[in-house]
Design a protein around this motif. Sequence first.
Motif, mmCIF file in Angstrom:
data_model
loop_
_atom_site.group_PDB
_atom_site.id
_atom_site.type_symbol
_atom_site.label_atom_id
_atom_site.label_comp_id
_atom_site.label_asym_id
_atom_site.label_seq_id
_atom_site.Cartn_x
_atom_site.Cartn_y
_atom_site.Cartn_z
ATOM 1 N N GLY A 1 15.295 4.015 0.334
ATOM 2 C CA GLY A 1 14.351 3.455 1.289
ATOM 3 C C GLY A 1 13.330 4.425 1.864
ATOM 4 N N GLU A 2 13.073 5.523 1.173
ATOM 5 C CA GLU A 2 12.033 6.438 1.681
ATOM 6 C C GLU A 2 10.687 5.733 1.656
ATOM 7 O OE1 GLU A 2 11.763 10.420 0.125
ATOM 8 O OE2 GLU A 2 13.951 10.621 0.043
ATOM 9 N N GLU A 3 10.017 5.781 2.800
ATOM 10 C CA GLU A 3 8.853 4.910 2.983
ATOM 11 C C GLU A 3 7.735 5.176 1.974
ATOM 12 O OE1 GLU A 3 6.193 5.749 6.054
ATOM 13 O OE2 GLU A 3 4.947 4.067 5.356
ATOM 14 N N ILE A 4 7.439 6.438 1.739
ATOM 15 C CA ILE A 4 6.330 6.729 0.810
ATOM 16 C C ILE A 4 6.694 6.259 -0.599
ATOM 17 C CG2 ILE A 4 4.954 8.541 -0.273
ATOM 18 C CD1 ILE A 4 5.206 10.146 2.325
ATOM 19 N N ALA A 5 7.945 6.456 -0.995
ATOM 20 C CA ALA A 5 8.371 6.010 -2.325
ATOM 21 C C ALA A 5 8.241 4.496 -2.453
ATOM 22 C CB ALA A 5 9.806 6.455 -2.588
ATOM 23 N N VAL A 6 8.621 3.794 -1.400
ATOM 24 C CA VAL A 6 8.516 2.329 -1.430
ATOM 25 C C VAL A 6 7.054 1.907 -1.559
ATOM 26 C CG1 VAL A 6 8.866 0.229 -0.083
ATOM 27 C CG2 VAL A 6 10.670 1.978 -0.171
ATOM 28 N N ARG A 7 6.198 2.560 -0.781
ATOM 29 C CA ARG A 7 4.776 2.187 -0.864
ATOM 30 C C ARG A 7 4.193 2.528 -2.232
ATOM 31 N NH1 ARG A 7 1.046 4.667 2.597
ATOM 32 N NH2 ARG A 7 2.506 6.186 3.446
ATOM 33 N N ALA A 8 4.621 3.633 -2.804
ATOM 34 C CA ALA A 8 4.099 4.048 -4.113
ATOM 35 C C ALA A 8 4.490 3.049 -5.202
ATOM 36 C CB ALA A 8 4.605 5.449 -4.460
ATOM 37 N N VAL A 9 5.744 2.624 -5.192
ATOM 38 C CA VAL A 9 6.201 1.668 -6.208
ATOM 39 C C VAL A 9 5.498 0.329 -6.029
ATOM 40 C CG1 VAL A 9 8.195 0.338 -6.998
ATOM 41 C CG2 VAL A 9 8.418 2.812 -6.575
ATOM 42 N N ARG A 10 5.353 -0.081 -4.773
ATOM 43 C CA ARG A 10 4.668 -1.359 -4.528
ATOM 44 C C ARG A 10 3.222 -1.299 -5.001
ATOM 45 N NH1 ARG A 10 7.398 -3.303 1.124
ATOM 46 N NH2 ARG A 10 9.051 -4.452 0.043
ATOM 47 N N ARG A 11 2.569 -0.193 -4.711
ATOM 48 C CA ARG A 11 1.163 -0.051 -5.104
ATOM 49 C C ARG A 11 1.017 -0.128 -6.630
ATOM 50 N NH1 ARG A 11 -2.323 4.355 -6.404
ATOM 51 N NH2 ARG A 11 -4.419 4.095 -5.526
ATOM 52 N N SER A 12 1.908 0.554 -7.330
ATOM 53 C CA SER A 12 1.818 0.533 -8.792
ATOM 54 C C SER A 12 2.168 -0.845 -9.347
ATOM 55 C CB SER A 12 2.726 1.611 -9.383
ATOM 56 O OG SER A 12 2.169 2.883 -9.117
ATOM 57 N N GLY A 13 3.157 -1.496 -8.753
ATOM 58 C CA GLY A 13 3.510 -2.848 -9.185
ATOM 59 C C GLY A 13 2.352 -3.822 -8.994
ATOM 60 N N ARG A 14 1.666 -3.657 -7.879
ATOM 61 C CA ARG A 14 0.506 -4.512 -7.600
ATOM 62 C C ARG A 14 -0.604 -4.289 -8.635
ATOM 63 N NH1 ARG A 14 -1.486 -8.073 -4.161
ATOM 64 N NH2 ARG A 14 0.724 -8.394 -3.754
ATOM 65 N N ALA A 15 -0.873 -3.039 -8.954
ATOM 66 C CA ALA A 15 -1.910 -2.754 -9.972
ATOM 67 C C ALA A 15 -1.509 -3.357 -11.316
ATOM 68 C CB ALA A 15 -2.131 -1.248 -10.090
ATOM 69 N N LEU A 16 -0.227 -3.233 -11.669
ATOM 70 C CA LEU A 16 0.234 -3.850 -12.918
ATOM 71 C C LEU A 16 -0.012 -5.349 -12.894
ATOM 72 C CD1 LEU A 16 3.608 -1.954 -13.458
ATOM 73 C CD2 LEU A 16 1.633 -1.897 -14.997
ATOM 74 N N GLY A 17 0.345 -5.987 -11.799
ATOM 75 C CA GLY A 17 0.172 -7.441 -11.697
ATOM 76 C C GLY A 17 -1.288 -7.847 -11.776
ATOM 77 N N GLN A 18 -2.154 -7.079 -11.118
ATOM 78 C CA GLN A 18 -3.578 -7.409 -11.175
ATOM 79 C C GLN A 18 -4.116 -7.260 -12.598
ATOM 80 O OE1 GLN A 18 -4.416 -5.546 -6.757
ATOM 81 N NE2 GLN A 18 -6.170 -5.711 -8.127
ATOM 82 N N ALA A 19 -3.702 -6.211 -13.297
ATOM 83 C CA ALA A 19 -4.167 -6.040 -14.682
ATOM 84 C C ALA A 19 -3.616 -7.145 -15.577
ATOM 85 C CB ALA A 19 -3.748 -4.665 -15.209
ATOM 86 N N ILE A 20 -2.367 -7.524 -15.341
ATOM 87 C CA ILE A 20 -1.775 -8.617 -16.124
ATOM 88 C C ILE A 20 -2.528 -9.920 -15.862
ATOM 89 C CG2 ILE A 20 0.294 -10.068 -16.309
ATOM 90 C CD1 ILE A 20 1.926 -7.419 -15.831
#
Lengths: 316, 316
Positions: free
Chosen positions: B225-244
């Motif tokens: 639950g480290e906050e920066i790690a959570v935000r980083a994964v979410r950000r990358s997941g969002r970019a993947l979804g937008q590209a998809i």
Amino acid sequence: MQSSLAVAVDLGGTKVDAALVDDTGRVLPGSRHRAPTGNGATSEQLATSVRDAITRTLTSSARTDIARVTGVGIGAAGPMDIAGGLVSPLNLPVWRGFPLQALVADTVHVTVPDVPVTMRMDGLCITLAEHWVGAARGYDNVMGMIVSTGVGGGLILAGRTVPGPTGNAGHIGHIEAGGFDDPCACGGIGCVEAVASGPRTVAWANAQGWQGSTGEELAAAFAVGEEIAVRAVRRSGRALGQAIASAASLVDLDVVAIGGGFSHVSQTLFDEARAAVAERHQFDYVTRLKIVPSALSGDGPLVGAAALVHRSEMVR
Amino acid sequence: MQSSLAVAVDLGGTKVDAALVDDTGRVLPGSRHRAPTGNGATSEQLATSVRDAITRTLTSSARTDIARVTGVGIGAAGPMDIAGGLVSPLNLPVWRGFPLQALVADTVHVTVPDVPVTMRMDGLCITLAEHWVGAARGYDNVMGMIVSTGVGGGLILAGRTVPGPTGNAGHIGHIEAGGFDDPCACGGIGCVEAVASGPRTVAWANAQGWQGSTGEELAAAFAVGEEIAVRAVRRSGRALGQAIASAASLVDLDVVAIGGGFSHVSQTLFDEARAAVAERHQFDYVTRLKIVPSALSGDGPLVGAAALVHRSEMVR
């Protein structure tokens, strides 16, 4: 032997057109008829317009021409469901899952029994027309684009149309452009339609302080070097180029043909799009693509609908 | 009658693998051999590795197995030129326009004369493997994605592969994501590879103050639950979804299968990608697509290369 003819139908947000088109991509003189659509019309009014345009085309044609009809092609605004022959045009909100293909078939078959009816998105039909008689002749991997009140288009890959399983492939306006965060009506962020359509480009210029209200006025302002107009056109051209580069990265394109009212705003729209593609220096297969203006007349949408019949070997 | 076998070859930035693969997608036990590549190798060293891996696969196989070989499939890192059989892998800079297909053919034909050799991008091969034995079985419109040190993939549309005229279709990592302005090595802006690859996600987290240095460490930090790690994964997941979502808008997809080392960082990567796709509420045909984890083993790239032989009816 006389060539075969197609009944071509083009359904858009403001009107429906019908005509007979020969196998050279020529609309038969006098055969084109139009009726209004519009987002204020009832479903029955829309259906009446479709029937009227087709019936006038058929009744105004010589019996010898009717005897040459071998098929019917329909281009329609999306989204659609080609398996069911249903349309849900965004700008005709009373039609959601409306059986347009059956309506057209029933109308034509009164006069010309049994001929096959094929329906695809209008953007795909335009792309077929560019490939057949327009700016994409001789290329097997083509994206057609229409930059107007929205941004639409279609794809031909390996010499075959790409309708997608539902018929909705080719919604090029909903490819996002990196660095742009303009909200799109579809729910996306920085979709090229939300940046580079005529109305959105005008809206951006307005937000910068420009006073005009139409794409034509923006073109005039650009022509005399008004700074905001120049920046607005460049910004939209760049978004177009970025979306084209993304599409080419994914599917590997030979040529992109761009038409539509707002594509005439300035040559700079094309130059900026080309510059954005050229920046993708790591990939020769992306930078090699050509961006060219549409070479279609106002008959393009009907010619494209007719291509569903006359170029059926390309149509999936 | 015993089933036919394919010689499968997978060329990557750090190693080349070869194996015999049967027509159920199984690597023959003991047939898999590997040799190093790497961006410090000379061209002759790379060629020697390719020959070694293949030769060891063939010499270690029973003569009865060699007799069952009906073809050779090569998956290779891009870009490439399939018309000429040439590769220019970004991570192997000494090979630019290198005739890999001829090298492989010459090597195999010493032992197995005359069998056909087919080469496609590794991402396309992975996508074929997902369709054949993985998470995309039963779907005709598939995008495979590998999220690792880069973001790659491939396309199957209407049940046929989409290599593009040059063989480079499927560079999914170079679709841009709206609102992201991360510069990409390709020259693009906000390309999903520049946002969501493992190294780029780590680099973003580092820029926010996170101290780790690998995707595995980021996964561990996310897990607690480290906050920066959570935000980083979410950000990358969002970019993947937008590209998809952009890709699906263009080509109309049934399913997207995502594998690669960094895809295991967290289930949240998938959840965020799905959420980004779901936001495209205007288009049912986009929101209907499924995003699923890869169902391939570590043999996936070789199985995919073998699919070029065993599933040749799908291969264009």
